[in-house]
Design a protein around this motif. Structure first.
Motif, short mmCIF file in Angstrom:
data_model
loop_
_atom_site.label_atom_id
_atom_site.label_comp_id
_atom_site.label_asym_id
_atom_site.label_seq_id
_atom_site.Cartn_x
_atom_site.Cartn_y
_atom_site.Cartn_z
N GLU A 63 -3.98 6.20 -3.66
CA GLU A 63 -3.65 4.94 -3.01
C GLU A 63 -3.34 3.91 -4.08
OE1 GLU A 63 -7.14 4.04 -0.80
OE2 GLU A 63 -6.89 5.74 0.57
N ILE A 64 -2.16 3.34 -4.00
CA ILE A 64 -1.76 2.30 -4.94
C ILE A 64 -1.58 1.03 -4.13
CG2 ILE A 64 -0.07 1.60 -6.66
CD1 ILE A 64 0.63 4.62 -6.89
N SER A 65 -2.35 0.00 -4.46
CA SER A 65 -2.31 -1.25 -3.70
C SER A 65 -2.30 -2.43 -4.64
CB SER A 65 -3.54 -1.33 -2.77
OG SER A 65 -4.72 -1.45 -3.54
N ASP A 66 -2.36 -3.63 -4.08
CA ASP A 66 -2.40 -4.83 -4.91
C ASP A 66 -3.68 -4.90 -5.73
OD1 ASP A 66 0.08 -5.75 -4.06
OD2 ASP A 66 -0.78 -6.75 -2.31
N GLY A 67 -4.73 -4.19 -5.30
CA GLY A 67 -5.99 -4.20 -6.02
C GLY A 67 -6.06 -3.22 -7.17
N GLY A 68 -5.22 -2.17 -7.14
CA GLY A 68 -5.24 -1.17 -8.19
C GLY A 68 -4.87 0.20 -7.68
N VAL A 69 -5.44 1.22 -8.32
CA VAL A 69 -5.12 2.61 -8.00
C VAL A 69 -6.41 3.35 -7.71
CG1 VAL A 69 -4.04 4.73 -8.87
CG2 VAL A 69 -3.15 2.51 -9.58
N ALA A 70 -6.38 4.17 -6.65
CA ALA A 70 -7.55 4.97 -6.29
C ALA A 70 -7.11 6.40 -6.05
CB ALA A 70 -8.22 4.41 -5.04
N SER A 71 -7.99 7.33 -6.37
CA SER A 71 -7.74 8.74 -6.06
C SER A 71 -9.00 9.28 -5.41
CB SER A 71 -7.40 9.54 -7.32
OG SER A 71 -8.52 9.63 -8.16
N SER A 72 -8.79 10.08 -4.36
CA SER A 72 -9.95 10.63 -3.66
C SER A 72 -9.66 12.04 -3.20
CB SER A 72 -10.34 9.74 -2.48
OG SER A 72 -9.28 9.64 -1.57
N SER A 73 -10.69 12.87 -3.32
CA SER A 73 -10.64 14.24 -2.82
C SER A 73 -11.96 14.48 -2.10
CB SER A 73 -10.46 15.22 -3.99
OG SER A 73 -11.60 15.22 -4.81
N LEU A 74 -12.19 15.71 -1.67
CA LEU A 74 -13.45 16.00 -1.01
C LEU A 74 -14.64 15.85 -1.95
CD1 LEU A 74 -12.47 19.12 1.12
CD2 LEU A 74 -12.88 16.79 1.91
N ALA A 75 -14.42 16.07 -3.25
CA ALA A 75 -15.50 16.04 -4.23
C ALA A 75 -15.81 14.64 -4.77
CB ALA A 75 -15.18 16.96 -5.39
N ALA A 76 -14.80 13.79 -4.88
CA ALA A 76 -15.03 12.50 -5.55
C ALA A 76 -13.99 11.47 -5.13
CB ALA A 76 -14.97 12.69 -7.06
N LEU B 262 0.86 -1.18 0.00
CA LEU B 262 0.00 0.00 0.00
C LEU B 262 0.89 1.22 0.00
CD1 LEU B 262 -2.75 1.39 0.13
CD2 LEU B 262 -2.56 1.31 2.61
N VAL B 263 0.79 2.00 -1.06
CA VAL B 263 1.52 3.25 -1.18
C VAL B 263 0.48 4.35 -1.21
CG1 VAL B 263 3.08 4.62 -2.60
CG2 VAL B 263 3.41 2.16 -2.44
N GLN B 264 0.64 5.34 -0.33
CA GLN B 264 -0.33 6.42 -0.25
C GLN B 264 0.38 7.76 -0.42
OE1 GLN B 264 -2.48 6.62 3.50
NE2 GLN B 264 -4.37 6.89 2.34
N ILE B 265 -0.18 8.61 -1.27
CA ILE B 265 0.38 9.92 -1.57
C ILE B 265 -0.74 10.94 -1.44
CG2 ILE B 265 1.58 11.32 -3.29
CD1 ILE B 265 1.88 8.33 -4.65
N THR B 266 -0.46 12.03 -0.74
CA THR B 266 -1.43 13.12 -0.66
C THR B 266 -0.77 14.37 -1.23
OG1 THR B 266 -2.44 12.16 1.31
CG2 THR B 266 -2.87 14.49 0.88
N ALA B 267 -1.40 14.96 -2.23
CA ALA B 267 -0.81 16.13 -2.90
C ALA B 267 -1.89 16.97 -3.55
CB ALA B 267 0.19 15.68 -3.95
N ARG B 268 -1.57 18.22 -3.75
CA ARG B 268 -2.43 19.11 -4.53
C ARG B 268 -1.95 19.03 -5.97
NH1 ARG B 268 -5.84 22.39 -2.66
NH2 ARG B 268 -4.95 22.44 -0.58
N PRO B 269 -2.85 18.95 -6.95
CA PRO B 269 -2.43 18.86 -8.35
C PRO B 269 -1.54 20.02 -8.76
CG PRO B 269 -4.77 18.40 -8.15
CD PRO B 269 -4.31 18.89 -6.81
N ASP B 270 -0.46 19.72 -9.45
CA ASP B 270 0.50 20.70 -9.94
C ASP B 270 0.22 20.96 -11.42
OD1 ASP B 270 2.67 22.22 -10.69
OD2 ASP B 270 4.18 20.79 -9.99
#
Length: 159
Positions: free
Chosen positions: A88-101, A2-10
């Protein structure tokens, strides 16, 4: 894994990802535009009646205007909800989440992953992709993600 990254889009990284995703279309438009400009100049040399301004302007619009429009529109669209995003990058795939979606993709939803300066670009189709910033990741974590992608059958392009 499980790799987790939190960032604002550049905006700079998103524009780079858009250019990479639209590369075949942009190169085609530039080629057609430059061919029209060359034809206008060739007709000027042959006919000596002055340059064909219509063809020259059309070529310039196709070679410069259309690629700029496509990149700017794609970047603006990607940055529309430029909120803090968690990837979030895990064995299941890739997910992205923000307050909106929240969007989650299994590995088989992607065709490729490309390592670019400052980001990993997960390609879904020719023009759809998910750029994931790598500023908070170590080299071993990036290699772990690329290895997982290759293990799930994705084409991996390293920098």
């Amino acid at each position: 894994m499980l790799v987790q990254i939190t960032a604002r889009p550049d905006a700079r990284l998103v524009a780079s990802a858009v250019r990479r995703g639209l590369r075949p279309l942009l190169l085609t438009a530039r080629g057609i535009g430059w061919a029209a400009i060359a034809l206008a100049l060739l007709l000027d040399v042959i006919a000596t009646g002055g340059p064909n301004l219509t063809l020259l302007l059309a070529g310039t619009l196709i070679a410069v205007g259309i690629p700029m429009f496509l990149v700017n529109t794609g970047t603006r669209e990607a940055l529309r909800d430029s909120e803090l995003t968690t990837y979030e990058i895990s064995d299941g795939g890739v997910a992205s989440s923000s307050l909106a979606a929240r969007h989650a993709y299994a590995w088989n939803a992607f065709r490729s992953v490309e390592e670019a300066p400052g980001q990993l670009i997960f390609g879904r189709s020719r023009t759809r992709f998910l750029p994931v910033p790598t500023a908070g990741l170590s080299r071993s974590q990036i290699e772990q993600v690329l290895g997982a992608a290759a293990g799930h059958g994705l084409r991996v392009r390293r920098a």
